[in-house]
Design a protein around this motif. Structure first.
Motif, PDB file in Angstrom:
ATOM      1  N   GLN A  80     -12.668  15.080  -1.655  1.00 55.79           N
ATOM      2  CA  GLN A  80     -11.970  14.950  -0.368  1.00 55.79           C
ATOM      3  C   GLN A  80     -10.621  14.234  -0.535  1.00 55.79           C
ATOM      4  N   THR A  81     -10.628  13.141  -1.278  1.00 51.80           N
ATOM      5  CA  THR A  81      -9.373  12.396  -1.486  1.00 51.80           C
ATOM      6  C   THR A  81      -8.377  13.238  -2.272  1.00 51.80           C
ATOM      7  N   ARG A  82      -8.861  13.958  -3.269  1.00 52.77           N
ATOM      8  CA  ARG A  82      -7.931  14.792  -4.064  1.00 52.77           C
ATOM      9  C   ARG A  82      -7.381  15.922  -3.203  1.00 52.77           C
TER      10      ARG A  82
ATOM     11  N   ILE B 147     -10.514   2.261   1.184  1.00 53.39           N
ATOM     12  CA  ILE B 147      -9.306   1.423   1.186  1.00 53.39           C
ATOM     13  C   ILE B 147      -8.863   1.303  -0.265  1.00 53.39           C
ATOM     14  N   ALA B 148      -7.547   1.291  -0.466  1.00 56.38           N
ATOM     15  CA  ALA B 148      -6.975   1.508  -1.807  1.00 56.38           C
ATOM     16  C   ALA B 148      -7.643   2.786  -2.317  1.00 56.38           C
ATOM     17  N   PHE B 149      -8.266   2.757  -3.491  1.00 52.13           N
ATOM     18  CA  PHE B 149      -9.008   3.954  -3.934  1.00 52.13           C
ATOM     19  C   PHE B 149     -10.485   3.621  -4.081  1.00 52.13           C
ATOM     20  N   ASN B 150     -10.983   2.727  -3.244  1.00 50.86           N
ATOM     21  CA  ASN B 150     -12.410   2.401  -3.271  1.00 50.86           C
ATOM     22  C   ASN B 150     -13.158   3.431  -2.444  1.00 50.86           C
TER      23      ASN B 150
ATOM     24  N   LEU C  92       0.904  -3.976  -6.092  1.00 48.28           N
ATOM     25  CA  LEU C  92       0.410  -2.709  -5.564  1.00 48.28           C
ATOM     26  C   LEU C  92      -1.117  -2.702  -5.568  1.00 48.28           C
ATOM     27  N   LEU C  93      -1.672  -1.870  -4.704  1.00 54.62           N
ATOM     28  CA  LEU C  93      -3.129  -1.781  -4.599  1.00 54.62           C
ATOM     29  C   LEU C  93      -3.765  -0.959  -5.712  1.00 54.62           C
ATOM     30  N   ASP C  94      -3.085   0.140  -6.089  1.00 48.84           N
ATOM     31  CA  ASP C  94      -3.778   1.106  -6.934  1.00 48.84           C
ATOM     32  C   ASP C  94      -2.768   1.988  -7.666  1.00 48.84           C
ATOM     33  N   GLU C  95      -3.287   2.807  -8.571  1.00 47.72           N
ATOM     34  CA  GLU C  95      -2.419   3.709  -9.350  1.00 47.72           C
ATOM     35  C   GLU C  95      -3.272   4.850  -9.905  1.00 47.72           C
TER      36      GLU C  95
ATOM     37  N   ASP D 146      -7.001  15.737   0.090  1.00 46.97           N
ATOM     38  CA  ASP D 146      -6.061  15.089   1.024  1.00 46.97           C
ATOM     39  C   ASP D 146      -4.719  14.808   0.346  1.00 46.97           C
ATOM     40  N   ASN D 147      -4.768  14.424  -0.924  1.00 50.48           N
ATOM     41  CA  ASN D 147      -3.540  14.015  -1.614  1.00 50.48           C
ATOM     42  C   ASN D 147      -2.832  15.172  -2.310  1.00 50.48           C
ATOM     43  N   ALA D 148      -3.471  16.367  -2.303  1.00 51.01           N
ATOM     44  CA  ALA D 148      -2.841  17.534  -2.946  1.00 51.01           C
ATOM     45  C   ALA D 148      -1.493  17.848  -2.303  1.00 51.01           C
ATOM     46  N   ARG D 149      -1.306  17.425  -1.023  1.00 52.05           N
ATOM     47  CA  ARG D 149      -0.030  17.709  -0.362  1.00 52.05           C
ATOM     48  C   ARG D 149       1.148  17.048  -1.072  1.00 52.05           C
ATOM     49  N   PHE D 150       0.868  15.991  -1.802  1.00 51.85           N
ATOM     50  CA  PHE D 150       1.943  15.322  -2.553  1.00 51.85           C
ATOM     51  C   PHE D 150       2.176  15.964  -3.923  1.00 51.85           C
TER      52      PHE D 150
ATOM     53  N   LEU E 131      -2.671  -2.404   4.330  1.00 55.89           N
ATOM     54  CA  LEU E 131      -3.682  -1.408   3.967  1.00 55.89           C
ATOM     55  C   LEU E 131      -3.561  -0.185   4.854  1.00 55.89           C
ATOM     56  N   GLY E 132      -3.821   0.985   4.291  1.00 51.96           N
ATOM     57  CA  GLY E 132      -4.136   2.164   5.079  1.00 51.96           C
ATOM     58  C   GLY E 132      -5.636   2.375   4.986  1.00 51.96           C
ATOM     59  N   ILE E 133      -6.096   3.504   5.452  1.00 52.50           N
ATOM     60  CA  ILE E 133      -7.528   3.831   5.325  1.00 52.50           C
ATOM     61  C   ILE E 133      -7.650   5.346   5.134  1.00 52.50           C
ATOM     62  N   GLY E 134      -8.543   5.747   4.245  1.00 53.80           N
ATOM     63  CA  GLY E 134      -8.784   7.177   4.053  1.00 53.80           C
ATOM     64  C   GLY E 134      -9.708   7.711   5.131  1.00 53.80           C
ATOM     65  N   ARG E 135      -9.735   9.017   5.278  1.00 56.08           N
ATOM     66  CA  ARG E 135     -10.611   9.628   6.286  1.00 56.08           C
ATOM     67  C   ARG E 135     -12.071   9.312   6.041  1.00 56.08           C
TER      68      ARG E 135
ATOM     69  N   ALA F 258       3.576   8.923  -9.071  1.00 53.81           N
ATOM     70  CA  ALA F 258       2.963   7.668  -9.549  1.00 53.81           C
ATOM     71  C   ALA F 258       3.218   6.627  -8.467  1.00 53.81           C
ATOM     72  N   TYR F 259       2.220   5.827  -8.149  1.00 52.97           N
ATOM     73  CA  TYR F 259       2.362   4.927  -6.999  1.00 52.97           C
ATOM     74  C   TYR F 259       3.480   3.913  -7.207  1.00 52.97           C
ATOM     75  N   ARG F 260       3.744   3.547  -8.468  1.00 57.77           N
ATOM     76  CA  ARG F 260       4.848   2.613  -8.704  1.00 57.77           C
ATOM     77  C   ARG F 260       6.183   3.272  -8.313  1.00 57.77           C
TER      78      ARG F 260
ATOM     79  N   ALA G 179       0.849  -1.196   0.000  1.00 58.17           N
ATOM     80  CA  ALA G 179       0.000   0.000   0.000  1.00 58.17           C
ATOM     81  C   ALA G 179       0.881   1.242   0.000  1.00 58.17           C
ATOM     82  N   THR G 180       0.411   2.278  -0.664  1.00 55.48           N
ATOM     83  CA  THR G 180       1.083   3.576  -0.574  1.00 55.48           C
ATOM     84  C   THR G 180       0.456   4.371   0.571  1.00 55.48           C
ATOM     85  N   GLY G 181       0.876   5.612   0.729  1.00 60.32           N
ATOM     86  CA  GLY G 181       0.374   6.433   1.837  1.00 60.32           C
ATOM     87  C   GLY G 181       1.388   6.443   2.964  1.00 60.32           C
ATOM     88  N   SER G 182       1.168   7.314   3.936  1.00 60.90           N
ATOM     89  CA  SER G 182       2.136   7.473   5.023  1.00 60.90           C
ATOM     90  C   SER G 182       2.018   6.364   6.073  1.00 60.90           C
ATOM     91  N   SER G 183       0.845   5.746   6.197  1.00 59.66           N
ATOM     92  CA  SER G 183       0.629   4.791   7.293  1.00 59.66           C
ATOM     93  C   SER G 183       1.593   3.606   7.296  1.00 59.66           C
ATOM     94  N   PRO G 184       1.912   2.994   6.150  1.00 58.87           N
ATOM     95  CA  PRO G 184       2.802   1.815   6.201  1.00 58.87           C
ATOM     96  C   PRO G 184       4.297   2.151   6.231  1.00 58.87           C
TER      97      PRO G 184
HETATM   98  N1  LIG Z   1      -4.777   5.253  -2.185  1.00 53.30           N
HETATM   99  C1  LIG Z   1      -4.221   5.607  -0.917  1.00 53.30           C
HETATM  100  C2  LIG Z   1      -4.711   4.654   0.131  1.00 53.30           C
HETATM  101  O1  LIG Z   1      -4.240   3.357  -0.152  1.00 53.30           O
HETATM  102  C3  LIG Z   1      -4.243   5.108   1.506  1.00 53.30           C
HETATM  103  O2  LIG Z   1      -4.668   4.198   2.479  1.00 53.30           O
HETATM  104  C4  LIG Z   1      -4.811   6.466   1.813  1.00 53.30           C
HETATM  105  C5  LIG Z   1      -4.420   6.976   3.211  1.00 53.30           C
HETATM  106  O3  LIG Z   1      -3.121   7.468   3.190  1.00 53.30           O
HETATM  107  P1  LIG Z   1      -2.280   7.806   4.482  1.00 53.30           P
HETATM  108  O4  LIG Z   1      -1.766   6.524   5.006  1.00 53.30           O
HETATM  109  O5  LIG Z   1      -1.172   8.702   3.990  1.00 53.30           O
HETATM  110  O6  LIG Z   1      -3.184   8.506   5.414  1.00 53.30           O
HETATM  111  O7  LIG Z   1      -4.280   7.354   0.836  1.00 53.30           O
HETATM  112  C6  LIG Z   1      -4.515   7.054  -0.544  1.00 53.30           C
HETATM  113  O8  LIG Z   1      -5.786   7.442  -0.879  1.00 53.30           O
END
Ligand SMILES: N[C@@H]1[C@@H](O)[C@H](O)[C@@H](COP(=O)(O)O)O[C@@H]1O
Length: 261
Positions: free
Chosen positions: A160-162, A139-142, A65-68, A164-168, A131-135, A79-81, A35-40
């Motif tokens: 919301q996800t976009r 999970i992944a991008f579901n 990988l979970l997603d891209e 949250d991820n704008a910081r990257f 796995l991480g989890i979004g707010r 890119a998640y890869r 999984a990507t994200g900061s949690s793992p």
């Molecule tokens: N696709 C990823 C998820 O797989 C991840 O769980 C989530 C939470 O990320 P973080 O662990 O940085 O909070 O972010 C993204 O949306």
């Protein structure tokens, strides 16, 4: 579900690494889900340290990988890869040929999703999936509203996800792709052991729903309640809205089941 509340932040890495390592020790050709994200990240760093010390080898493992994101060119820093290569593969001894991701630039995106499902099946399925989890409970991008039986497919990201991820992406919301390819909830649920990590108060409501909420597409992670082997590693802030937090503390005492009762 085993709900492990970890009081010391530095213990998250070793416990998560143990979760992966037990599968690799049992089967050096284990199939890992990344999984990507900061949690793992702490888990990846701990696995890297164990490989560097010669205590563990992932050289015969496969990884998926979970997603891209859709549309980011190969080698794009977000890119998640690229992210997983930087944050994990460069630290361990995985064979790059054994690390599989979705191609978000494929001309035939639906065909790419089908190919990916076949590749996971051909590898024998995923033994342990991080796995991480979004707010919002993704999970992944579901995202909320995802079918709980879904397989790998194209999804549209929520605002919301976009955000949250704008910081990257230099805090530029518009630079965050609108679409992605993601393993479905059904795909993820096919992995034999799921290890979900959630840290910090912003995840507290999603964690409450995941563990204690009614199963609902509104909180996609709730589908994991139907899975026979899920380990949830939480810091106290992420666990702070659990209705039965005191019970989980007593039942697991900060130790997952593989450490014995
Ligand atoms: N696709 C990823 C998820 O797989 C991840 O769980 C989530 C939470 O990320 P973080 O662990 O940085 O909070 O972010 C993204 O949306």
């Amino acid at each position: 579900m085993e709900i492990v509340i970890i009081d010391e932040p530095e213990d998250v890495g070793p416990l998560g690494a143990d979760a992966i390592a037990q599968h690799v020790v049992a089967n050096p050709e284990a199939v890992l889900g990344l999984a990507t994200g900061s949690s793992p990240l702490r888990v990846y760093q701990e696995l890297g340290a164990r490989v560097a010390r010669g205590e563990l080898s992932l050289s015969r493992c496969q990884a998926f990988l979970l997603d891209e994101y859709v549309g980011l060119p190969a080698g794009h820093p977000e890119a998640y890869r690229t992210v997983i290569d930087r944050e994990f593969c460069d630290l361990v001894d995985l064979d790059p040929a054994n690390v599989h991701g979705l191609d978000g630039t494929a001309e035939d995106l639906l065909g790419e999703c089908t190919r990916y499902e076949s590749a996971i099946a051909a590898a024998g399925g995923i033994d342990v999936q991080l796995l991480g989890i979004g707010r919002d409970g993704h999970i992944a991008f579901n995202e909320p509203g995802s079918s709980l039986g879904s397989r790998t497919r194209v999804k549209t990201l929520t605002t919301q996800t976009r955000l949250d991820n704008a910081r990257f992406f230099g805090d530029d919301f518009h630079a965050v792709p609108l679409h992605c390819l993601t393993q479905g909830i059904g795909t993820i649920s096919s992995a034999r052991h799921l290890v979900l990590i959630a840290l910090g108060e912003p995840k507290a409501e999603a964690v409450h729903q995941l563990v204690e909420g009614p199963i609902s597409a509104l909180w996609p992670a709730t589908a994991l309640q139907l899975h026979p082997h899920v380990t949830v590693l939480l810091d106290p802030a992420a666990a702070s809205r659990l209705q039965f937090g005191a019970y989980y503390r007593e039942a697991y005492r900060g130790k997952p089941s593989w450490q014995g009762f």
